[in-house]
Enzyme design. Structure first.
Site, mmCIF file in Angstrom:
data_model
loop_
_atom_site.group_PDB
_atom_site.id
_atom_site.type_symbol
_atom_site.label_atom_id
_atom_site.label_comp_id
_atom_site.label_asym_id
_atom_site.label_seq_id
_atom_site.Cartn_x
_atom_site.Cartn_y
_atom_site.Cartn_z
ATOM 1 N N GLU A 227 0.825 -1.202 0.000
ATOM 2 C CA GLU A 227 0.000 0.000 0.000
ATOM 3 C C GLU A 227 0.859 1.251 0.000
ATOM 4 O O GLU A 227 1.950 1.272 0.579
ATOM 5 C CB GLU A 227 -0.904 0.009 1.236
ATOM 6 C CG GLU A 227 -1.948 -1.085 1.156
ATOM 7 C CD GLU A 227 -2.942 -1.033 2.305
ATOM 8 O OE1 GLU A 227 -4.124 -1.229 2.043
ATOM 9 O OE2 GLU A 227 -2.531 -0.786 3.442
ATOM 10 N N SER B 174 10.463 6.344 15.549
ATOM 11 C CA SER B 174 9.202 5.960 16.182
ATOM 12 C C SER B 174 9.499 5.541 17.612
ATOM 13 O O SER B 174 9.773 4.379 17.895
ATOM 14 C CB SER B 174 8.556 4.816 15.406
ATOM 15 O OG SER B 174 8.138 5.271 14.141
ATOM 16 N N CYS C 22 -1.817 6.514 9.684
ATOM 17 C CA CYS C 22 -0.649 5.880 10.300
ATOM 18 C C CYS C 22 -1.064 4.610 11.024
ATOM 19 O O CYS C 22 -1.984 4.631 11.842
ATOM 20 C CB CYS C 22 -0.025 6.794 11.342
ATOM 21 S SG CYS C 22 0.621 8.303 10.701
HETATM 22 N N1 SAH Z 1 8.856 0.752 10.811
HETATM 23 C C1 SAH Z 1 9.042 2.174 10.640
HETATM 24 C C2 SAH Z 1 8.200 2.731 9.500
HETATM 25 C C3 SAH Z 1 6.711 2.668 9.730
HETATM 26 S S1 SAH Z 1 6.221 4.241 10.169
HETATM 27 C C4 SAH Z 1 8.767 2.874 11.934
HETATM 28 O O1 SAH Z 1 8.377 2.228 12.892
HETATM 29 O O2 SAH Z 1 9.009 4.076 12.017
HETATM 30 C C5 SAH Z 1 4.628 4.032 10.722
HETATM 31 C C6 SAH Z 1 4.306 5.148 11.697
HETATM 32 O O3 SAH Z 1 2.948 5.019 12.090
HETATM 33 C C7 SAH Z 1 5.134 5.037 12.936
HETATM 34 O O4 SAH Z 1 5.558 6.279 13.387
HETATM 35 C C8 SAH Z 1 4.161 4.404 13.881
HETATM 36 O O5 SAH Z 1 4.461 4.676 15.143
HETATM 37 C C9 SAH Z 1 2.864 4.998 13.484
HETATM 38 N N2 SAH Z 1 1.745 4.147 13.882
HETATM 39 C C10 SAH Z 1 1.696 2.805 13.843
HETATM 40 N N3 SAH Z 1 0.498 2.364 14.270
HETATM 41 C C11 SAH Z 1 -0.217 3.462 14.575
HETATM 42 C C12 SAH Z 1 -1.538 3.661 15.041
HETATM 43 N N4 SAH Z 1 -2.345 2.629 15.266
HETATM 44 N N5 SAH Z 1 -1.955 4.917 15.240
HETATM 45 C C13 SAH Z 1 -1.139 5.962 14.994
HETATM 46 N N6 SAH Z 1 0.112 5.838 14.545
HETATM 47 C C14 SAH Z 1 0.576 4.596 14.347
#
Ligand code: SAH
Length: 349
Positions: free
Chosen positions: A90, A217, A340
């Site tokens: 995606e 993150s 996200c």
């Molecule tokens: N693996 C990498 C790239 C993915 S980024 C990383 O972890 O940075 C995906 C982003 O979305 C991350 O900052 C993560 O924290 C955020 N994210 C994941 N699940 C989420 C959710 N349920 N609600 C809001 N943000 C979320």
């Protein structure tokens, strides 16, 4: 079979030479193709009939196709792309505060092995790494979508599915093509790679000195809290990750974005806010607070919720009072599961 999206200018020039065509056409074709978001206007390009026919016969332009397109009421568009080499991924185009610009979000892997409990991308584990060309494909679909709506794709973040630093070579190769003035022309500073905190990856990217941005993150300021939501923390504890992030800043001068997904009752207390401020004291960062987007039960079986507004406000106030630049990330595309944390390889939006 390789598609045009898989080829470097050098590889394409070599192919043209083998066909007895002028290798100089390679760079021109690629720049044209990238600028148009993955299409070719042969009348404008004029490479000669023989070469044009040979390309059309033997070199597919793209290897990914759109199997679904979902548009949010807020203008965010999510594509499900089917990959010729198998699997699907995606990619998302978001609106920005500026009407003439759009922001892209690409995936680096199909699925993800990191297991963050609140993120849907990891629920079915890792299927495979995406190749550089498959990341470029996403960029081109996003650029085409932006062009079709008279916008400029102005930034690209690696915040879709996957952990970019577990697919380091392909991610870096894709960025070299996307950002290169001779190809994608996006600009290095317009690219951000987001990581769960893979320390060797952060350091290796710093050493490449590509002038791109890093996002971390973090989600919790202390190992005890973080380990319950981010399993990768067992491998790389918070202090080591922050050290690596400081190294990135020292090497590149680029300010790191700290991403913090706010989960009610888990990481959203005033105490967490104070610990976060303490952890980052003296370090120039931007803090992005991301109110949790719904993703259903985690691998642990736990259900998460978004904190109440007063809780979010109180947290923000504490980190700001400590001198940090901090913002809430505006939720986009959640009505089509494009926000996200909501991306996954099988889409039901
Ligand atoms: N693996 C990498 C790239 C993915 S980024 C990383 O972890 O940075 C995906 C982003 O979305 C991350 O900052 C993560 O924290 C955020 N994210 C994941 N699940 C989420 C959710 N349920 N609600 C809001 N943000 C979320």
């Amino acid at each position: 079979m390789n598609a045009l999206t898989d080829l470097t200018p050098q590889a394409l020039a070599a192919q043209f030479a083998e066909w007895g065509a002028p290798p100089s056409h390679a760079a021109r074709l690629l720049r044209h193709f990238y600028n148009r978001g993955g299409t070719v206007d042969w009348d404008e390009l004029l490479v000669g009939k023989a070469l044009q026919e040979r390309i059309l016969r033997e070199l597919p332009l793209r290897s990914a196709s759109v199997s679904a397109r979902h548009e949010s009421t807020d203008g965010t568009v999510k594509f499900l792309l089917a990959m010729a080499r198998g699997g699907s991924t995606e990619t998302v185009l978001m609106t920005t505060p500026y009407a003439e610009r759009a922001a892209g979000c690409v995936s680096s892997q199909i699925g993800c092995a990191m297991g963050c409990d609140f993120c849907a991308s990891t629920r079915r584990g890792l299927e495979r790494n995406l190749e550089a060309g498959e990341i470029v494909e996403q960029f081109l679909y996003l650029r085409a979508e932006a062009l079709a709506t008279n916008r400029r794709l102005s930034t690209l973040v690696f915040m879709g599915m996957g952990e970019p630093f577990h697919n380091f070579e392909n991610v870096v190769e894709a960025i070299r093509r996307i950002a290169s003035p001779d190809l994608g022309g996006l600009g290095w500073r317009q690219v951000t790679v987001s990581t769960v905190g893979i320390v060797p990856g952060i350091r290796a990217l710093a050493d490449l000195d590509l002038n791109i941005n890093l996002a971390l993150s973090l989600h919790a300021p202390d190992d005890a809290t973080r380990a319950t939501i981010v399993p990768a923390n067992r491998r790389f504890p918070v202090a080591e990750i922050i050290d690596a992030t400081k190294y990135f800043y020292e090497k590149t001068g680029r300010i790191t974005n700290i991403e913090y997904c706010m989960l009610a009752g888990i990481n959203d207390s005033d105490e967490h806010a104070r610990m976060l401020a303490e952890l980052l004291r003296g370090f120039r960062t931007h803090i992005n607070l991301i109110p949790y987007n719904f993703t259903g039960a985690g691998v642990s079986g736990r259900m998460y919720t978004r904190p109440q507004q007063e809780r979010l406000d109180s947290f923000l106030k504490i980190v700001r009072a400590a001198g940090f630049i901090a913002h809430f990330r505006v939720t986009r595309g959640d009505d089509v599961n494009a926000a996200c944390g909501q991306l996954r390889e099988t889409m039901q939006a």
